[in-house]
Motif scaffolding. Structure first.
Motif, short mmCIF file in Angstrom:
data_model
loop_
_atom_site.label_atom_id
_atom_site.label_comp_id
_atom_site.label_asym_id
_atom_site.label_seq_id
_atom_site.Cartn_x
_atom_site.Cartn_y
_atom_site.Cartn_z
N GLU A 67 26.84 -9.91 21.00
CA GLU A 67 27.24 -9.19 22.21
C GLU A 67 26.47 -7.89 22.41
OE1 GLU A 67 31.39 -8.68 22.65
OE2 GLU A 67 31.86 -10.81 22.48
N TYR A 68 25.55 -7.60 21.48
CA TYR A 68 24.80 -6.34 21.61
C TYR A 68 23.76 -6.46 22.72
CZ TYR A 68 21.62 -2.51 20.71
OH TYR A 68 20.83 -1.41 20.85
N ASP A 69 23.72 -5.46 23.57
CA ASP A 69 22.78 -5.42 24.69
C ASP A 69 22.08 -4.07 24.69
OD1 ASP A 69 21.39 -5.40 27.06
OD2 ASP A 69 23.06 -6.08 28.31
N ALA A 70 20.80 -4.05 24.34
CA ALA A 70 20.06 -2.80 24.22
C ALA A 70 19.96 -2.05 25.55
CB ALA A 70 18.66 -3.07 23.67
N LYS A 71 20.01 -2.77 26.65
CA LYS A 71 19.93 -2.11 27.95
C LYS A 71 21.20 -1.31 28.25
CE LYS A 71 16.77 -5.41 30.11
NZ LYS A 71 16.57 -6.36 31.24
N ARG A 72 22.33 -1.77 27.72
CA ARG A 72 23.60 -1.11 28.00
C ARG A 72 24.00 -0.13 26.91
NH1 ARG A 72 27.85 -5.63 28.80
NH2 ARG A 72 29.16 -3.82 29.26
N THR A 73 23.66 -0.45 25.67
CA THR A 73 24.07 0.41 24.55
C THR A 73 22.91 0.70 23.62
OG1 THR A 73 24.87 -1.59 23.40
CG2 THR A 73 26.50 -0.26 24.60
N GLY A 74 21.74 0.93 24.19
CA GLY A 74 20.57 1.30 23.40
C GLY A 74 20.46 2.81 23.25
N TYR A 75 19.38 3.25 22.63
CA TYR A 75 19.17 4.68 22.40
C TYR A 75 19.15 5.45 23.72
CZ TYR A 75 17.90 3.44 17.62
OH TYR A 75 17.92 2.97 16.33
N GLY A 76 19.89 6.54 23.75
CA GLY A 76 19.94 7.39 24.93
C GLY A 76 20.95 6.96 25.98
N CYS A 77 21.53 5.77 25.80
CA CYS A 77 22.55 5.32 26.75
C CYS A 77 23.84 6.12 26.55
CB CYS A 77 22.84 3.83 26.56
SG CYS A 77 21.49 2.75 27.10
N LYS A 78 24.64 6.16 27.60
CA LYS A 78 25.88 6.92 27.57
C LYS A 78 27.07 5.97 27.55
CE LYS A 78 23.86 10.60 30.42
NZ LYS A 78 22.53 9.96 30.62
N ILE A 79 28.15 6.41 26.91
CA ILE A 79 29.44 5.74 27.02
C ILE A 79 30.45 6.79 27.47
CG2 ILE A 79 28.86 4.05 25.23
CD1 ILE A 79 31.02 5.65 23.49
#
Length: 357
Positions: A67-79
């Motif tokens: 379920e890992y998606d680098a576009k959504r939870t990659g480096y520099g991404c925000k949650i």
């Protein structure tokens, strides 16, 4: 009825904690966004989140490799959870092929303030601030975070005059000291503005909320207090240090009526409870220092825990609880929040300030 203080009769106060069920408070889940701010949808249902505000100021997300998606939870991404402080930027990713999991870590918005340093202007001893409080915050933060952090144009009604910022401290410490001096706390929130594809974080000073003046000390208000009142602790510690036989360093430390440690005996006879602290290599000064710490661990104490149902508290807010059996009232500010998501359920644990903090 007069309510007893938790630091009387030789009693040391331990750190209190609160457990709060936040499942009914935040129906929204974490949203992810690109480094540039465009939203990318919600965090996956199976993701487990552990986010700390007030202490380590970081977060950790565990998710399945599938379920890992680098576009959504990659480096520099925000949650973030919109309208709250819960969120941050991803900066640390760990892949574990054996367990088929990905661990995503990062600093919260508050944590980012801890990794900026305030220096005095060139040729000056201190940075000096004057003017409206939020304006001073804007000066302190400056452009350190680009357009990510915004200080709202809100007048607090508080004017500061010639406030000297400590030299070479973190931006977070400087901000905390400033707002607390004026009876305020830092309010940090992620905002989703209408008409924009990206959001931003607001930082401002707001009044501390004292819930102890608003809530009744009863289970009817959803406040539950667990108190352990230990009154058979050590009140006389014989500290034995370096030397041999008659030349050995011996120091007597005593708990006073108010719980302080001194060298004059207060408790005698049946009420005296003694113990020995053996530190054979210690000189007198070191023996007294460490012996004092040891006696504080052994003396009478009250340990309190509070559980509050369905509450949303902020760092700096003041909460209260009362236990009738031990006649103990607990009134403390919140210093830490830990948000966890597991199996889709959100819980929030709060810690309140202890005597030694």
């Amino acid at each position: 009825m007069e309510r007893a203080s938790s630091a009387l009769d030789g009693t040391a106060e331990k750190i209190q904690s609160l457990t709060v069920d936040g499942s009914g408070i935040f129906p929204l889940r974490f949203i992810t966004a690109k480094p540039t701010g465009e939203e990318q949808g919600e965090l996956s249902d199976s993701a487990e989140v552990d986010l700390d505000v007030g202490d380590t100021n970081d977060f950790e997300i565990n998710t399945a490799v599938s379920e890992y998606d680098a576009k959504r939870t990659g480096y520099g991404c925000k949650i973030f959870i919109p309208g709250t402080e819960y969120g941050g930027i991803i900066g640390d990713i760990e892949s574990n092929t054996n367990e088929e999991k990905v661990v995503i870590r990062g600093r919260t918005w508050r944590g980012m303030l801890q990794y900026k340093v305030v220096e005095p202007p060139a040729g000056q001893d201190h940075l000096v601030l004057s003017g409206e409080l939020n304006t001073a915050i804007r000066t302190l933060i400056g452009d350190r975070f680009g357009d990510l952090m915004i200080i709202p144009e809100v007048d607090t009604g508080i004017t500061i005059k010639s406030w000297q910022v400590d030299r070479y401290v973190t931006l977070y410490d400087a901000l905390q000291k400033l707002v607390s001096n004026y009876g305020c706390r830092l309010q940090i929130q992620y905002v989703q503005p209408e008409g924009l594809e990206y959001g931003y974080v607001t930082v401002q000073a707001v009044p501390i909320v004292d819930y102890s003046e608003q809530l009744e000390y009863s289970q009817e208000e959803g406040i539950y207090v667990k108190v352990r009142d230990c009154r058979n602790g050590v009140n006389h510690l014989v500290c034995v240090g370096e030397g041999e036989k008659q030349d050995r360093v011996v120091l007597h430390l005593y708990v006073q009526k108010n719980g302080a440690i001194g060298k004059k005996q207060y408790y005698t006879g049946l009420n005296e409870i003694s113990a020995v602290y053996n530190y054979s290599s210690a000189e007198a000064d070191k023996l007294e220092e460490d012996g004092t710490k040891r006696l504080k661990e052994l003396q009478n104490y009250k340990k309190c825990e509070m559980t509050i149902d369905n509450a949303d508290l902020e760092i700096g807010d003041i909460v209260a609880g009362y236990d009738a059996v031990t006649n103990t009232q607990v009134i403390k500010p919140v210093i830490q929040k830990i948000l966890k998501i597991q199996d889709g359920k959100i819980t929030i644990d709060y810690s309140v300030k202890g005597e030694d903090e």
